[in-house]
Design an enzyme around this catalytic site. Structure first.
Site, mmCIF file in Angstrom:
data_model
loop_
_atom_site.group_PDB
_atom_site.id
_atom_site.type_symbol
_atom_site.label_atom_id
_atom_site.label_comp_id
_atom_site.label_asym_id
_atom_site.label_seq_id
_atom_site.Cartn_x
_atom_site.Cartn_y
_atom_site.Cartn_z
ATOM 1 N N GLY A 10 0.748 -1.194 -0.067
ATOM 2 C CA GLY A 10 0.122 -0.337 0.376
ATOM 3 C C GLY A 10 0.152 1.078 -0.112
ATOM 4 C CG MET A 11 0.347 6.866 -0.802
ATOM 5 S SD MET A 11 -0.545 8.000 -1.035
ATOM 6 C CE MET A 11 -1.914 7.421 0.663
ATOM 7 C CG ASP A 36 -6.830 -12.074 4.033
ATOM 8 O OD1 ASP A 36 -7.557 -11.422 4.963
ATOM 9 O OD2 ASP A 36 -8.555 -12.860 3.281
ATOM 10 C CB ALA A 58 -6.131 -0.206 5.872
ATOM 11 C CB THR A 60 -7.841 2.813 1.864
ATOM 12 O OG1 THR A 60 -7.166 2.233 0.792
ATOM 13 C CG2 THR A 60 -7.628 2.056 3.036
ATOM 14 C CE1 TYR A 123 -11.137 3.679 5.918
ATOM 15 C CE2 TYR A 123 -11.056 6.291 6.038
ATOM 16 C CZ TYR A 123 -10.334 5.340 6.302
ATOM 17 O OH TYR A 123 -9.150 5.391 6.507
ATOM 18 C CE LYS A 127 -7.778 2.451 9.638
ATOM 19 N NZ LYS A 127 -6.744 1.084 9.326
HETATM 20 N N1 LIG Z 1 -4.411 7.140 2.568
HETATM 21 C C1 LIG Z 1 -5.269 8.580 3.898
HETATM 22 O O1 LIG Z 1 -5.277 9.497 3.425
HETATM 23 C C2 LIG Z 1 -5.428 8.054 4.954
HETATM 24 C C3 LIG Z 1 -5.755 9.009 5.771
HETATM 25 C C4 LIG Z 1 -5.421 8.872 7.151
HETATM 26 C C5 LIG Z 1 -4.811 7.109 8.152
HETATM 27 N N2 LIG Z 1 -5.130 5.871 6.817
HETATM 28 C C6 LIG Z 1 -4.486 5.170 7.069
HETATM 29 O O2 LIG Z 1 -3.341 4.304 6.960
HETATM 30 C C7 LIG Z 1 -3.004 3.479 6.271
HETATM 31 C C8 LIG Z 1 -2.491 3.282 5.326
HETATM 32 O O3 LIG Z 1 -3.014 3.771 3.658
HETATM 33 P P1 LIG Z 1 -2.995 3.750 2.668
HETATM 34 O O4 LIG Z 1 -3.399 5.242 1.681
HETATM 35 O O5 LIG Z 1 -1.387 3.052 2.777
HETATM 36 O O6 LIG Z 1 -4.405 2.178 2.548
HETATM 37 P P2 LIG Z 1 -3.415 1.678 0.758
HETATM 38 O O7 LIG Z 1 -2.752 2.545 0.355
HETATM 39 O O8 LIG Z 1 -5.487 1.736 0.572
HETATM 40 O O9 LIG Z 1 -3.111 0.136 1.668
HETATM 41 C C9 LIG Z 1 -3.994 -0.831 1.933
HETATM 42 C C10 LIG Z 1 -3.120 -1.710 2.111
HETATM 43 O O10 LIG Z 1 -3.692 -2.812 2.448
HETATM 44 C C11 LIG Z 1 -4.207 -4.243 1.587
HETATM 45 N N3 LIG Z 1 -5.381 -5.007 1.935
HETATM 46 C C12 LIG Z 1 -6.697 -5.130 2.288
HETATM 47 N N4 LIG Z 1 -7.042 -5.696 2.666
HETATM 48 C C13 LIG Z 1 -6.492 -6.157 3.157
HETATM 49 C C14 LIG Z 1 -6.280 -8.087 3.688
HETATM 50 N N5 LIG Z 1 -7.608 -8.250 4.154
HETATM 51 N N6 LIG Z 1 -5.115 -8.598 4.146
HETATM 52 C C15 LIG Z 1 -3.955 -7.902 3.934
HETATM 53 N N7 LIG Z 1 -3.922 -6.707 3.476
HETATM 54 C C16 LIG Z 1 -5.048 -5.911 2.742
HETATM 55 C C17 LIG Z 1 -4.594 -3.387 0.330
HETATM 56 O O11 LIG Z 1 -4.840 -4.661 -0.511
HETATM 57 P P3 LIG Z 1 -4.667 -4.646 -2.019
HETATM 58 O O12 LIG Z 1 -5.114 -3.148 -2.599
HETATM 59 O O13 LIG Z 1 -4.625 -5.464 -3.227
HETATM 60 O O14 LIG Z 1 -6.438 -4.320 -1.386
HETATM 61 C C18 LIG Z 1 -3.423 -2.305 0.324
HETATM 62 O O15 LIG Z 1 -2.079 -2.671 -0.280
HETATM 63 C C19 LIG Z 1 -4.485 2.513 6.694
HETATM 64 O O16 LIG Z 1 -4.898 1.896 7.902
HETATM 65 C C20 LIG Z 1 -5.476 3.217 6.195
HETATM 66 O O17 LIG Z 1 -6.189 3.812 7.518
HETATM 67 C C21 LIG Z 1 -5.082 6.715 5.170
#
Ligand SMILES: NC(=O)c1ccc[n+]([C@@H]2O[C@H](COP(=O)([O-])OP(=O)(O)OC[C@H]3O[C@@H](n4cnc5c(N)ncnc54)[C@H](OP(=O)(O)O)[C@@H]3O)[C@@H](O)[C@H]2O)c1
Length: 284
Positions: A10-11, A36, A58, A60, A123, A127
């Site tokens: 993920g990002m 998973d 997550a 997201t 969401y 969380k």
């Molecule tokens: N982006 C934001 O603006 C933001 C803001 C505040 C907090 N956050 C938090 O920061 C964290 C990282 O977010 P991010 O932006 O990096 O999200 P992201 O790019 O969507 O990465 C999340 C990763 O989790 C994987 N995933 C989903 N379901 C899964 C499962 N059951 N088992 C294992 N992996 C799984 C996804 O895989 P797939 O792509 O294959 O589904 C994806 O690679 C999260 O906790 C999010 O809630 C994000």
């Protein structure tokens, strides 16, 4: 130390892995195919021998969660509960990444780490449940909340805005939601430093300091892309309704991080200046 990074594709996950690879610690990176987090057996096997587990996995998709809350709950609440149980059994410290969406967004000054949680959408509810599940596991854990994330390795606001400004010539962006734009590289650094500082179990916030609106951020993004910031015009949330409610205010306070001696991230504008080339890439 042996680190296991979950959701590593993920990002944020990619930058956590990159930060850890600058040191001498052992790093195991697990993308969704590698683990998973809703599988108890797979979690137990993945965290065996780990000292620290960082959960970046997550669901997201904030808007989709409104109509797929059970699916979001499985990933954002059952997943952390399962991982926390496995980490506790293995004697590992779990770092659970969370979000400003656990708050109601009606504040006008930054939310403290222990401010009451009152999520307004699906969401945020899932969380918040994940935070609760990690704490309820009884294992050693840190909850690290962040907000308004952007990074080089995922779809994010700055790249979307830069592309739209270039393609359309003008665009409207909401100017009545305030927050702290934050680079995934900086969150990764705070996560590592909190662990290195042996921060006591509990909740910490990892966002830039200062505040702006999405419109204010978009203008900085457009300027970094070499375009006129005035192509971005302000609009309101009422004029740009989306399936999930957005917090009007997302500022997070940094008292707990400061109390354990971990350096602040810095002002959002300075950090964007440092991040822009890497994040915008070919959109620059
Ligand atoms: N982006 C934001 O603006 C933001 C803001 C505040 C907090 N956050 C938090 O920061 C964290 C990282 O977010 P991010 O932006 O990096 O999200 P992201 O790019 O969507 O990465 C999340 C990763 O989790 C994987 N995933 C989903 N379901 C899964 C499962 N059951 N088992 C294992 N992996 C799984 C996804 O895989 P797939 O792509 O294959 O589904 C994806 O690679 C999260 O906790 C999010 O809630 C994000």
């Amino acid at each position: 130390m042996r680190w296991v990074v979950v959701g590593a594709a993920g990002m944020l996950g990619r930058d956590v892995v990159a930060r850890l690879r600058t040191g001498d610690d052992e790093v195991v990176e697990l993308d969704r195919a590698g683990l998973d987090i809703t599988s108890p057996q797979a979690c137990a096997a993945a965290v065996a021998g780990a000292d620290v587990v960082v959960n970046c996995a997550a669901y997201t998709a904030v808007d989709d969660a409104e109509t797929h809350e059970a699916e979001a709950f499985t990933t954002n609440a059952v997943g952390p509960a399962t991982l926390a149980r496995a980490a506790a059994d293995a004697g590992a410290r779990l770092v659970q990444i969370s979000t400003d969406y656990v708050f109601d967004g009606t504040a006008t000054t930054p939310y403290d780490e222990d401010a009451p949680k009152a999520p307004r959408g699906a969401y945020g509810r899932t969380k918040a449940a994940g935070e609760w599940a990690v704490a309820a596991s009884g294992g050693d854990h840190l909850v690290v909340r962040t907000a308004w994330l952007y990074g080089a390795h995922g779809a994010c606001f700055p790249r979307t805005i830069a592309r739209a400004a270039r393609e359309r010539g003008s665009l409207q962006v909401v100017d009545d939601q305030r927050g702290q734009p934050t680079w995934t590289v900086d969150v990764a650094d705070v996560v590592v430093r909190l662990v290195e500082a042996r921060a006591p179990r509990g909740t910490y916030h990892a966002t830039s300091s200062g505040e702006t609106t999405w419109c204010g951020f978009a203008r900085e993004v457009v300027a970094a892309a070499g375009l006129d910031p005035q192509v971005v015009a302000p609009t309101t949330s009422d004029a740009y309704v989306r399936p999930a409610p957005r917090p009007a205010y997302s500022g997070l306070g940094h008292g707990a991080r400061g109390a354990v001696g971990v350096e602040p991230i810095g002002d959002w504008r300075d950090r964007w200046a440092a991040a822009a080339a890497a994040v915008l890439g070919e959109e620059r």
